[in-house]
Motif scaffolding. Structure first.
Motif, PDB file in Angstrom:
ATOM      1  N   ALA A 139      32.685 -40.011   9.854  1.00 26.87           N
ATOM      2  CA  ALA A 139      32.581 -40.765   8.405  1.00 26.87           C
ATOM      3  C   ALA A 139      31.249 -40.811   7.743  1.00 26.87           C
ATOM      4  CB  ALA A 139      31.992 -42.729   8.912  1.00 26.87           C
ATOM      5  N   ASN A 140      30.151 -40.177   8.524  1.00 24.16           N
ATOM      6  CA  ASN A 140      29.351 -40.361   8.264  1.00 24.16           C
ATOM      7  C   ASN A 140      28.928 -38.892   7.676  1.00 24.16           C
ATOM      8  OD1 ASN A 140      27.055 -42.475   9.129  1.00 24.16           O
ATOM      9  ND2 ASN A 140      26.790 -40.921  11.192  1.00 24.16           N
TER      10      ASN A 140
ATOM     11  N   GLU B  12      31.697 -37.294   6.276  1.00 26.63           N
ATOM     12  CA  GLU B  12      32.306 -37.611   4.891  1.00 26.63           C
ATOM     13  C   GLU B  12      31.434 -38.536   3.526  1.00 26.63           C
ATOM     14  OE1 GLU B  12      35.502 -39.855   6.306  1.00 26.63           O
ATOM     15  OE2 GLU B  12      36.996 -38.368   7.114  1.00 26.63           O
ATOM     16  N   GLU B  13      30.927 -38.784   4.441  1.00 27.81           N
ATOM     17  CA  GLU B  13      29.809 -39.266   3.618  1.00 27.81           C
ATOM     18  C   GLU B  13      28.256 -37.984   2.964  1.00 27.81           C
ATOM     19  OE1 GLU B  13      27.991 -42.651   1.129  1.00 27.81           O
ATOM     20  OE2 GLU B  13      29.832 -42.506   1.689  1.00 27.81           O
TER      21      GLU B  13
ATOM     22  N   ASN C 223      35.991 -34.422  13.066  1.00 24.80           N
ATOM     23  CA  ASN C 223      37.145 -34.957  12.849  1.00 24.80           C
ATOM     24  C   ASN C 223      38.045 -34.810  14.373  1.00 24.80           C
ATOM     25  OD1 ASN C 223      39.835 -36.420  11.721  1.00 24.80           O
ATOM     26  ND2 ASN C 223      40.578 -33.790  12.058  1.00 24.80           N
TER      27      ASN C 223
END
Length: 663
Positions: free
Chosen positions: A163-164, A166-167, A312
């Motif tokens: 998530a980090n 991707e952000e 991922n």
């Protein structure tokens, strides 16, 4: 008709008559002399022997018997087991525990090498093996609750990292949102305020430091000179001096003033650090704000994308590990780990063998006959460290000619004697017959090895039986040659020079008496076979305490090659050979001889086996001899009167000879 006459004709007739009378007188004298000589011979010389040459045939009957073939030769004693010992690794010799000529036992340590490096390799191999075994054990056992919880936590951590990533990638895209700009502006403002506050703190700390300096410098009995403005801020040397004064102050007032001075100096230095940190924070915030106005480079975009991809993959790996724990390891994974364990085990065994190889041990009991190393030597696998010889097991090396090689085979027994060990007879058994010949100066020979049987080997029933049979035959042959009894003498014949039925046998051969077998040692009435067995038992008993020969001793060897029983035998001298065909001359009962083609088998040099062409009892001609026979006058003394009869018959055959008649 005219007739002539001569005045000499009358004289001629008278002279012829005289000659006739003269010749008649001479003839009478010759007759008289012959009569006188004949009478003299008759009365005086008739008793002396008159010698005549008579040619006789030597014959021998074909008879059933036993043929024993042997080989008598010489050889040299050698150890059956001699070995050169080497280390299987390379290292320095650290100790030697065996000496030249020393008797050692199987498994005894002879020498050792330095094993320091090899021990380290062994420890490393042990660690690798243990690790592989633990992994295999984990695969074969079901997952625990703790392992499942850890796997789930790994999934959660991986998802946060994803998530980090991707952000960060989203923020790097062109056209950042207003919230990011507002936040960045606020960060810059906060950094500016912090910098202003830090600078104000520096001014306040400076004033406090000057005040503390004045307080210290106005105190009596101060020890440290730090009363000038140029002394501020204090150097480390002056700080250390003030700290010492604080510990041992001249007065309490001085100690207190020194402590306040040091504290004010520290506060000032800290305020300077705060300003520096505030300045860095402002720069960072300003850079971030400026970055919002500028898009990321292609390289930065690629790095952010790689971070997303890696995060991922971490999520997928964590999820797969959790699923594997739930399902358990598959067969392929287990097999692969089993291979890893086997590989680690092989590496460990190799390292263990290398460590064990630094210790050289005797492979069998024997005597050290050579030492080729010393302490401190660096040896390799090709270095001959020791030579060990087993003197408890000896053999005899024999070289036989090609004519004697036929019939030799492993397993045949025999006897051996040594000049250096007088009085001892040893039992030997052929162990190896090399069919490849060697040629030395045109002489072809074959190499044969015969082991000297020990008392332990002779305790085996089969070995004892073979040895006893050989000894009985060989000792029986020797005794039979000395003590054999001949057959019955031949009967006299009225024919001059004629012998009885056994007169024409081979010289030294006995007659064909009852139970007498041609060529058989000790099988006749004298019981020589029993004597052979007695000799065999004595030899076997003596072997229990007989000393073994040492390598290099010369031996006389007799090998029992074969025993053929109940075979038809004739003297070998009776056989004639033309090419491959063999024949004999058969003498019939009426004295007529005929040539007969025969087939033969083995021979001992004296007798030969006949396989076809003759039957038992048929007589063969061995050879001919020219003998001197004598006749005497009927009366040797004229005063005795009368005359003797005809000449006596021939001499009978037989007599003392080799046992069995044909030999």
């Amino acid at each position: 008709m005219t007739e002539f006459s001569s005045p000499l004709s009358g004289d001629f007739d008278e002279e012829g008559s005289w000659l006739r009378r003269k010749f008649g007188l001479l003839a009478g004298l010759v007759i008289l002399a012959g009569a006188v000589a004949g009478g003299y011979w008759y009365f005086f010389l008739r008793g002396e022997a008159q010698v005549a040459q008579v040619t006789e045939q030597q014959t021998s009957p074909a008879a059933l018997g036993t043929l024993t073939t042997t080989l008598s030769t010489t050889g040299t004693a050698a150890s059956t087991l001699t070995s050169k010992l080497t280390f299987s690794t390379s290292a320095k010799v650290t100790s030697i525990t065996a000496k030249l000529g020393e008797r050692v036992e199987a498994g005894q340590v002879l020498a050792t090498l330095d094993s320091t490096d090899l021990q380290r390799k062994l420890e490393s191999a042990q660690i690798s093996l243990s690790s592989a075994q633990l992994k295999l054990g984990d695969l074969l056992e079901p997952a625990t609750v703790s392992e499942l919880a850890t796997a789930q936590a790994s999934i959660a951590t991986a998802m946060v990292q994803l998530a980090n990533a991707e952000e960060n990638l989203r923020k790097a895209q062109p056209g950042a949102d207003a919230d990011a700009i507002v936040s960045a502006d606020a960060a810059v403002a906060t950094a500016e305020q912090s910098l202003t506050s830090a600078k104000n703190q520096v001014q306040s700390a400076w004033i406090s430091l000057i005040s503390a300096q004045r307080g210290y410098c106005s105190t009596d009995n101060r020890l440290v000179e730090a009363c000038y403005q140029t002394d501020l801020p204090l150097t480390q040397f002056k700080i250390d001096s003030l700290v010492a004064e604080i510990r041992t102050p001249a007065t309490a007032a001085v100690g207190s003033a020194a402590s306040s001075f040091v504290s004010a100096n520290n506060s000032y230095n800290n305020s300077l650090v705060s300003v520096t940190n505030a300045e860095k924070s402002l720069v960072t915030a300003s850079d971030k704000r400026a970055a919002l106005d500028q898009p990321k480079s292609a390289l930065e975009q690629q790095q952010l994308q790689s971070s997303v991809t890696s995060a991922n993959a971490s999520v997928l790996a964590a999820q797969q590990k959790y699923e594997d724990l739930v399902k358990g390891a598959d067969a392929i994974t287990v097999a692969q780990q089993q291979d890893a364990v086997r590989s680690a085990q092989l590496a460990y065994d190799t390292a263990k063998s290398a460590v064990d190889a630094v210790v050289l041990k005797a492979p069998f009991s024997g005597t050290i006959t050579a030492v080729g190393i010393a302490v401190g030597d660096n040896v390799s696998a090709s270095t001959a460290a020791f030579t060990i010889t087993n003197t408890d097991a000896m053999r005899i090396d024999i070289s036989v000619q090609e004519a004697d090689f036929v019939g030799l085979a492993a397993g045949q027994y025999g006897t051996a004697t040594f000049d250096a060990l007088s009085g001892y007879t040893y039992v030997v058994r052929i162990t190896a017959v090399n069919p490849t010949p060697t040629t030395t100066q045109g002489v072809v020979s074959y190499q044969v090895q015969a082991e000297i049987l020990s008392s332990a080997q002779l305790s085996d029933p089969a070995t004892q039986q073979g040895a006893s049979q050989a000894l009985a035959r060989l000792t029986g042959i020797t005794r039979g040659a000395r003590t054999g009894t001949g057959g019955a003498p031949g009967a006299a014949s009225g024919t001059p020079g004629a012998a009885g039925p056994n007169a024409n046998r081979t010289p030294g051969a006995g007659g064909a008496g009852p139970q007498r077998t041609p060529g058989v040692t000790g099988s006749g009435p004298t019981g020589q076979q029993g004597a052979g067995q007695g000799g065999a038992s004595g030899i076997l008993q003596a072997l229990l305490t007989a000393p073994l020969p040492t390598p290099g001793m010369n031996a006389s060897v007799t090998i029992l090659k074969s025993i053929s029983e109940n075979v038809l035998l004739i003297p070998s001298t009776a056989i004639r050979s033309v090419g491959t065909a063999k024949s004999v001359t058969v003498k019939k009962e009426d004295g007529i001889t005929e040539a007969r083609v025969i087939q033969t088998g083995a021979t001992d040099g004296t007798n030969t086996i006949v396989t076809s062409g003759l039957t038992e009892g048929e007589v063969v001609v061995v050879g001919t001899t020219t003998a001197a026979t004598s006749t005497t006058a009927v009366q040797t003394n004229p005063q005795q009167g009368g005359f003797q009869g005809g000449p006596p018959g021939g001499t009978g055959g037989g007599g003392t000879g080799a046992t069995g008649g044909v030999r």
